[in-house]
Design an enzyme around this catalytic site. Structure first.
Site, mmCIF file in Angstrom:
data_model
loop_
_atom_site.group_PDB
_atom_site.id
_atom_site.type_symbol
_atom_site.label_atom_id
_atom_site.label_comp_id
_atom_site.label_asym_id
_atom_site.label_seq_id
_atom_site.Cartn_x
_atom_site.Cartn_y
_atom_site.Cartn_z
ATOM 1 N N THR A 239 62.565 25.559 32.300
ATOM 2 C CA THR A 239 61.547 24.518 32.138
ATOM 3 C C THR A 239 62.083 23.445 31.211
ATOM 4 O OG1 THR A 239 59.304 24.070 31.335
ATOM 5 C CG2 THR A 239 60.480 25.880 30.282
ATOM 6 N N CYS A 240 61.770 22.182 31.481
ATOM 7 C CA CYS A 240 62.338 21.094 30.680
ATOM 8 C C CYS A 240 61.261 20.045 30.408
ATOM 9 C CB CYS A 240 63.544 20.504 31.387
ATOM 10 S SG CYS A 240 63.215 19.890 33.057
ATOM 11 N N SER A 241 61.592 18.771 30.568
ATOM 12 C CA SER A 241 60.621 17.695 30.356
ATOM 13 C C SER A 241 59.854 17.364 31.628
ATOM 14 C CB SER A 241 61.323 16.427 29.846
ATOM 15 O OG SER A 241 61.843 16.603 28.556
ATOM 16 N N SER A 268 56.931 21.459 34.217
ATOM 17 C CA SER A 268 57.581 21.438 32.914
ATOM 18 C C SER A 268 56.668 20.889 31.819
ATOM 19 C CB SER A 268 58.908 20.690 33.004
ATOM 20 O OG SER A 268 59.884 21.488 33.665
ATOM 21 N N TRP A 269 57.275 20.304 30.771
ATOM 22 C CA TRP A 269 56.450 19.926 29.625
ATOM 23 C C TRP A 269 55.481 18.795 29.950
ATOM 24 C CZ3 TRP A 269 55.503 23.089 26.010
ATOM 25 C CH2 TRP A 269 54.784 22.673 24.897
#
Length: 287
Positions: A239-241, A268-269
């Site tokens: 998971t990232c941005s 993600s975020w």
């Protein structure tokens, strides 16, 4: 044919970032489509891999009625891949350049997600290619065929699934964002930080310092993951941005290192930060 420099995965997904592309042997392959996903049109026009079609990686995402930069729906993905000359039976080679390796891994992920089986990413990207092989300025002429998305939900997790996986034994969240974003030290989202228990492994740690489109040796990456106590047998969620950075580590862990249970949290975020689910800040607290 494509010359492979490591073992092909069981899913028939060509080993990502370990492909040597040879123009003379591939130029006449009618089943090979090459996608140049660099985002600046003049970069492509000034020179590209022979027979490559330019489709910017930014074309694959947009707003979904609430969240920005989400992957387009199946109908739009079908239109994009069809216009690029991809069919369901195509072999597809993807490349970008420099730090936009993330665009290349993102498009490769979307091809896999859409049911394409034979996919490769050009090791070293355009910079590595032009250093040793001839480039072209001519645009390829091709007749778009028909591409139908054959969705593979098994490659990703939803927000509801994430909610049920937080803190669950045998589940590891990997967050490849820069350390300051992971720690919540930059005020970008309404809520800043990371999913509790996530491991922060910034994506550039996997790539060559002089050419971010080229991977470090796999043995070095394995050592890095072992030092961080990432269990290959774990259920791994990257998971990232915005779901783009995560694709590089997904591709490496799943298709090069053959970790059996790797998926992406696409929202993600950007999505997670809009919920009331728990947020952690500061350094990682994983056991």
């Amino acid at each position: 044919k494509l010359v492979e420099t490591s073992q092909q995965s069981q899913s028939h997904f060509y080993p990502i970032l370990t492909i040597i592309y040879n123009c003379s042997t591939n130029a006449k392959d009618p089943n090979l489509r090459i996608l140049d996903v660099r985002n600046v049109p003049l970069d492509y026009i000034a020179g590209h891999v022979p027979n490559a079609v330019n489709i910017a990686d930014t074309a694959f995402r947009g707003p979904n009625g609430f969240l920005p930069v989400q992957y387009w729906n199946e109908q739009k993905l079908e239109q994009i891949f069809t216009a690029s000359g991809v069919t369901n039976n195509s072999r597809v080679l993807v490349y970008s350049d420099d730090k936009d390796v993330l665009g290349a891994t993102m498009v490769a992920y979307l091809l896999e997600r859409s049911g394409v089986r034979d996919i490769a990413i050009l090791d070293g990207g355009y910079t590595g290619y032009q250093a040793s092989q001839p480039v072209a300025k001519e645009f390829p002429r091709y007749t778009p065929g028909k591409f139908t998305v054959r969705d593979k939900p098994s490659v990703r997790v939803t927000l509801d699934e994430v909610k049920n996986l937080i803190g669950k034994p045998g589940v590891t969240f990997i967050d490849p964002r820069p350390e300051k974003l992971f720690r919540g030290e930059e005020n970008i989202w309404v809520r800043n930080g990371h999913i509790p228990g996530a491991r922060n492994i910034p994506w550039p740690t996997f790539t060559d310092a002089n050419n971010p489109h080229k991977l470090k040796p796999l043995a070095e990456i394995k050592q890095l993951l072992a030092a961080r106590k990432i269990d290959p047998k774990s259920e791994i969620i990257v998971t990232c941005s915005t779901g783009r950075e995560a694709t590089l580590q997904y591709v490496v862990l799943k298709h090069l290192l053959n970790y059996p249970k790797v998926r992406i949290y696409e929202g993600s975020w950007t999505e997670y930060s809009t919920t009331d689910l728990p947020v952690a800040t500061g350094a990682e607290q994983a056991a």
